[in-house]
Design a protein around this motif. Sequence first.
Motif, PDB file in Angstrom:
ATOM      1  N   SER A 131       0.806  -1.228   0.000  1.00 17.65           N
ATOM      2  CA  SER A 131       0.000   0.000   0.000  1.00 17.65           C
ATOM      3  C   SER A 131       0.836   1.273   0.000  1.00 17.65           C
ATOM      4  N   LEU A 132       2.171   1.136  -0.037  1.00 17.99           N
ATOM      5  CA  LEU A 132       3.044   2.293   0.172  1.00 17.99           C
ATOM      6  C   LEU A 132       2.803   3.410  -0.830  1.00 17.99           C
ATOM      7  N   PHE A 133       2.818   3.112  -2.129  1.00 24.22           N
ATOM      8  CA  PHE A 133       2.727   4.174  -3.124  1.00 24.22           C
ATOM      9  C   PHE A 133       1.327   4.766  -3.208  1.00 24.22           C
ATOM     10  N   PHE A 134       0.316   4.010  -2.825  1.00 21.15           N
ATOM     11  CA  PHE A 134      -1.026   4.574  -2.754  1.00 21.15           C
ATOM     12  C   PHE A 134      -1.090   5.650  -1.665  1.00 21.15           C
ATOM     13  N   VAL A 135      -0.464   5.367  -0.536  1.00 21.01           N
ATOM     14  CA  VAL A 135      -0.450   6.335   0.560  1.00 21.01           C
ATOM     15  C   VAL A 135       0.443   7.533   0.214  1.00 21.01           C
ATOM     16  N   ILE A 136       1.540   7.279  -0.507  1.00 21.15           N
ATOM     17  CA  ILE A 136       2.375   8.393  -0.967  1.00 21.15           C
ATOM     18  C   ILE A 136       1.554   9.333  -1.848  1.00 21.15           C
ATOM     19  N   ALA A 137       0.763   8.762  -2.766  1.00 20.04           N
ATOM     20  CA  ALA A 137      -0.068   9.583  -3.653  1.00 20.04           C
ATOM     21  C   ALA A 137      -1.079  10.401  -2.838  1.00 20.04           C
ATOM     22  N   ALA A 138      -1.713   9.768  -1.857  1.00 22.38           N
ATOM     23  CA  ALA A 138      -2.691  10.482  -1.036  1.00 22.38           C
ATOM     24  C   ALA A 138      -2.017  11.580  -0.204  1.00 22.38           C
ATOM     25  N   SER A 139      -0.831  11.290   0.352  1.00 26.11           N
ATOM     26  CA  SER A 139      -0.131  12.267   1.199  1.00 26.11           C
ATOM     27  C   SER A 139       0.336  13.474   0.390  1.00 26.11           C
ATOM     28  N   ILE A 140       0.947  13.215  -0.767  1.00 25.14           N
ATOM     29  CA  ILE A 140       1.399  14.329  -1.600  1.00 25.14           C
ATOM     30  C   ILE A 140       0.206  15.148  -2.085  1.00 25.14           C
ATOM     31  N   GLY A 141      -0.889  14.467  -2.437  1.00 27.52           N
ATOM     32  CA  GLY A 141      -2.086  15.197  -2.856  1.00 27.52           C
ATOM     33  C   GLY A 141      -2.642  16.075  -1.744  1.00 27.52           C
ATOM     34  N   ALA A 142      -2.602  15.580  -0.511  1.00 25.30           N
ATOM     35  CA  ALA A 142      -3.138  16.343   0.611  1.00 25.30           C
ATOM     36  C   ALA A 142      -2.356  17.622   0.878  1.00 25.30           C
ATOM     37  N   TYR A 143      -1.102  17.637   0.504  1.00 23.60           N
ATOM     38  CA  TYR A 143      -0.272  18.824   0.755  1.00 23.60           C
ATOM     39  C   TYR A 143       0.077  19.557  -0.550  1.00 23.60           C
ATOM     40  N   SER A 144      -0.740  19.370  -1.593  1.00 21.72           N
ATOM     41  CA  SER A 144      -0.519  20.074  -2.853  1.00 21.72           C
ATOM     42  C   SER A 144      -1.285  21.400  -2.833  1.00 21.72           C
ATOM     43  N   PRO A 145      -0.583  22.522  -2.888  1.00 17.13           N
ATOM     44  CA  PRO A 145      -1.249  23.829  -2.808  1.00 17.13           C
ATOM     45  C   PRO A 145      -1.821  24.252  -4.164  1.00 17.13           C
TER      46      PRO A 145
END
Length: 364
Positions: A131-145
């Motif tokens: 699940s690592l890269f799925f969570v990376i995608a969600a985390s980066i998306g959450a902090y995308s201004p």
Amino acid sequence: MAGTQAWHRLKSLLQAELAHLTAIQPSDRVWQMPLATALATGLPLLAGAYFDHLNYGLVASLGGLVFLYLPGTPLYHRMVSVMACAFGMAACYALGIMSHFVPALMMPVLVFATILVTMVCRFYALGPPGSLFFVIAASIGAYSPIPLAALPTMVGLITLGCLQACLIAFFYSLLVLRKRPPKPVMPLPPPTFDFVVFDAVVIGAFVGISLAIAQALQVEKAYWVPVSCLAVIQGSSLRAVWNRQLHRIIGTSLGLLVAWGLLLLPLDKWTISLTMMALSFIIELTVVRHYAFATAFITPMTILLAEAATLGHSSAATLIQARFFDTLLGCVVGLAGGICLHNARFRTAVGSYLRRVIPARRIP
């Protein structure tokens, strides 16, 4: 005498830890696999550089990471698997980026995404990176201004990146399957409550705790904290969790030095793209052999993936210091979660509570 025995025990312990830390694992990967990965993540960057929209290329490049979920099975099974993962990657990024507009939902969304993708990965026996890269995608998306109006564009870009990765996976598979026979499609193991449900809930809870602590400490752009936590807690045993934590901290420390050196260079859109392609190639060539060594290149690549569009807005030293603190915080929480996850009494107490909460008909 007691002091001598204690010294010998300590010496033996340090030697054992050093052996775990320096062990090189065998690998049967063909060189075309790292090359295909570099193309899957790098071609969107080159396109973004050509059209002078590197920020668009970075988002699409994130979708290119779905290539890493390509299994070694027959062609039909490979393509179904990677296309399913492509949908999951785009969905996780969309959820993350939507939570950016309602900060109070950021942690619940990330916890939900982590639990859901971990359950799916375990139910369908999806191998590393899980699940690592799925969570990376969600985390980066959450902090995308980004502004709200740009949300469909960004989700479309990562979907295009996933589509491009699927095409590369198809042609790569045609080439590789001519050189070596595919692995058989193994039947799915019977799903169990502990493996599918309990582990996913605990992992999601500690990922949420790591993000909550980062938010309480007012960490800016804390996307790396839950990612580090997840990377550590996913170990199959407490020894694996401990080893992964050491590898993560040591590799990240070395990687931050590499990133610092890169950030001091006069990087432009073309050198950033080519550098990330080179890093991707090295990572996939070495990650199965030695995780700490690969992490020394994963760290600068991730920093560039998340920060390349805004380089120059903060000093290299500030960025490096922030990422080291994020990694340390995530690893500590991940280690605590791993200890709980592999503790029999914790599993019995919390597992019995979860079984009461979840209806019996829904428990595998």
